[in-house]
Structure formats: C-alpha cells, structure tokens
Design an enzyme around this catalytic site. Structure first.
Site, PDB file in Angstrom:
ATOM      1  N   GLU A 210       0.827  -1.212   0.000  1.00 39.23           N
ATOM      2  CA  GLU A 210       0.000   0.000   0.000  1.00 39.23           C
ATOM      3  C   GLU A 210       0.857   1.255   0.000  1.00 39.23           C
ATOM      4  O   GLU A 210       0.515   2.243  -0.640  1.00 39.23           O
ATOM      5  CB  GLU A 210      -0.968   0.017   1.179  1.00 39.23           C
ATOM      6  CG  GLU A 210      -1.883   1.226   1.107  1.00 39.23           C
ATOM      7  CD  GLU A 210      -3.244   1.034   1.748  1.00 39.23           C
ATOM      8  OE1 GLU A 210      -3.980   2.027   1.768  1.00 39.23           O
ATOM      9  OE2 GLU A 210      -3.569  -0.072   2.196  1.00 39.23           O
TER      10      GLU A 210
ATOM     11  N   GLY B 286      -5.849   5.035  -0.254  1.00 41.28           N
ATOM     12  CA  GLY B 286      -6.129   3.654  -0.637  1.00 41.28           C
ATOM     13  C   GLY B 286      -7.553   3.324  -0.215  1.00 41.28           C
ATOM     14  O   GLY B 286      -7.949   3.634   0.909  1.00 41.28           O
TER      15      GLY B 286
ATOM     16  N   HIS C 205      -0.426 -14.201  -0.881  1.00 44.80           N
ATOM     17  CA  HIS C 205       0.934 -14.523  -0.429  1.00 44.80           C
ATOM     18  C   HIS C 205       1.273 -15.921  -0.950  1.00 44.80           C
ATOM     19  O   HIS C 205       0.544 -16.872  -0.697  1.00 44.80           O
ATOM     20  CB  HIS C 205       1.009 -14.483   1.093  1.00 44.80           C
ATOM     21  CG  HIS C 205       0.528 -13.190   1.675  1.00 44.80           C
ATOM     22  ND1 HIS C 205       1.103 -11.963   1.378  1.00 44.80           N
ATOM     23  CD2 HIS C 205      -0.487 -12.924   2.530  1.00 44.80           C
ATOM     24  CE1 HIS C 205       0.466 -11.015   2.036  1.00 44.80           C
ATOM     25  NE2 HIS C 205      -0.509 -11.571   2.739  1.00 44.80           N
ATOM     26  N   VAL C 206       2.370 -16.029  -1.703  1.00 41.78           N
ATOM     27  CA  VAL C 206       2.695 -17.297  -2.359  1.00 41.78           C
ATOM     28  C   VAL C 206       4.012 -17.920  -1.896  1.00 41.78           C
ATOM     29  O   VAL C 206       4.259 -19.086  -2.178  1.00 41.78           O
ATOM     30  CB  VAL C 206       2.691 -17.143  -3.902  1.00 41.78           C
ATOM     31  CG1 VAL C 206       1.315 -16.761  -4.403  1.00 41.78           C
ATOM     32  CG2 VAL C 206       3.728 -16.135  -4.364  1.00 41.78           C
TER      33      VAL C 206
ATOM     34  N   SER D 177       7.245 -17.651   1.389  1.00 37.41           N
ATOM     35  CA  SER D 177       7.770 -17.037   2.611  1.00 37.41           C
ATOM     36  C   SER D 177       9.158 -16.476   2.361  1.00 37.41           C
ATOM     37  O   SER D 177       9.871 -16.897   1.453  1.00 37.41           O
ATOM     38  CB  SER D 177       7.856 -18.086   3.731  1.00 37.41           C
ATOM     39  OG  SER D 177       6.588 -18.567   4.058  1.00 37.41           O
TER      40      SER D 177
ATOM     41  N   HIS E   5      -4.927   0.793 -14.253  1.00 40.77           N
ATOM     42  CA  HIS E   5      -5.968   1.734 -14.701  1.00 40.77           C
ATOM     43  C   HIS E   5      -5.699   3.084 -14.046  1.00 40.77           C
ATOM     44  O   HIS E   5      -5.586   3.166 -12.830  1.00 40.77           O
ATOM     45  CB  HIS E   5      -7.354   1.230 -14.303  1.00 40.77           C
ATOM     46  CG  HIS E   5      -8.426   2.263 -14.459  1.00 40.77           C
ATOM     47  ND1 HIS E   5      -8.914   2.639 -15.685  1.00 40.77           N
ATOM     48  CD2 HIS E   5      -9.091   3.007 -13.536  1.00 40.77           C
ATOM     49  CE1 HIS E   5      -9.840   3.575 -15.508  1.00 40.77           C
ATOM     50  NE2 HIS E   5      -9.956   3.812 -14.216  1.00 40.77           N
TER      51      HIS E   5
ATOM     52  N   GLY F 190      -7.552   6.278 -13.881  1.00 44.51           N
ATOM     53  CA  GLY F 190      -8.719   7.125 -14.080  1.00 44.51           C
ATOM     54  C   GLY F 190      -8.540   8.465 -13.385  1.00 44.51           C
ATOM     55  O   GLY F 190      -7.624   8.649 -12.583  1.00 44.51           O
TER      56      GLY F 190
END
Length: 140
Positions: A63, A83, A90-91, A93, A107, A109
C-alpha cells in the site's frame, strides 16, 4: 531523466520521515514512466511469530508503494490520495534480505486508479501479488 528520477525518489523518501514507512525502513529505490519500486528489510521486527515476513507488513509495503505511485503520477500537490481497497495473495515465505515492491499502473482514471504490486525477494521470486485501488480527491 536521471536527475528527475533522483528528485522523485528523494521526495518519496523525505515525506516518509516520522511515518509507518520509516518504522518499517521502507526505501523508494526506482521509478519509471509507469512504475515505482520500494524495498523493505526483512528482519525480526517484521516477522510473524514463526520467523517469516508477516503478511500485514507485506501489505503495508504494497500500500505504501502503490499510494506513493498515485501521489507521483497524479500530482500530489493537487490531490489527496487514499487507498480504498487492497488485496494480497501470499505465495512464498521470506526470512531475510529485502522484500521489493513494484507498483505498476493497471488503470489510471481521473478519480480511481488500480495498481498491481508485485512483492519479490532479492532473487526476483514472487512473494506476494497485490492489487490496490486508490482514489484521488481534489485538495480544493
């Protein structure tokens, strides 16, 4: 471009003093036409109890870099950037080194922006894949 790049990174790092970003030792290290990269050291202060990077610290990194990218690419002098939604998968460690976050615009905008933030380790392996939606609110 290199001088402009250094100025942007210096501004990003300067505005983080006295904030969560300083507490987590997040440092902005690269910027390009449509991306911003920051790094965060992986030390015990960002661990979960079993000694790996805490998902909350990962999301704070994501963030932070996504919001800073919105600030840069939308003229932070004219808008407040907030935000409004973040998600993270999380894939992998990580226990040491640095976590790198690269925010890339999906995007752009006038009011809302969508960012993809990939968190990787020093070997460029994916740790987490995050998406952040920001909103730009006029300062007037």
């Amino acid at each position: 471009m290199e001088e402009h790049k250094e100025k942007i990174l210096n501004v990003c790092n300067e505005i983080c003093k006295g904030t969560l970003m300083e507490t987590l030792a997040i440092e902005f290290v690269d910027v390009g036409e449509n991306f911003l990269i920051a790094k965060m050291p992986v030390t015990p202060k960002v661990y979960q109890p079993d000694g790996v990077l805490h998902g909350g610290a990962t999301v704070a990194l994501a963030e932070s870099v996504g919001s800073a990218a919105s600030y840069i690419f939308l003229d932070g002098n004219e808008f407040f950037v907030r935000g409004i939604e973040i998600s993270a998968n999380h894939v992998k460690s990580i226990r040491e080194g640095y976590a790198y976050a690269k925010a890339t615009i999906i995007h752009k905008g006038k009011t809302t922006q969508l960012w993809e933030i990939k968190i990787t380790n020093e070997a460029k392996e994916l740790i987490s894949n995050c998406k952040l939606t920001t909103i730009a609110l006029p300062k007037k």
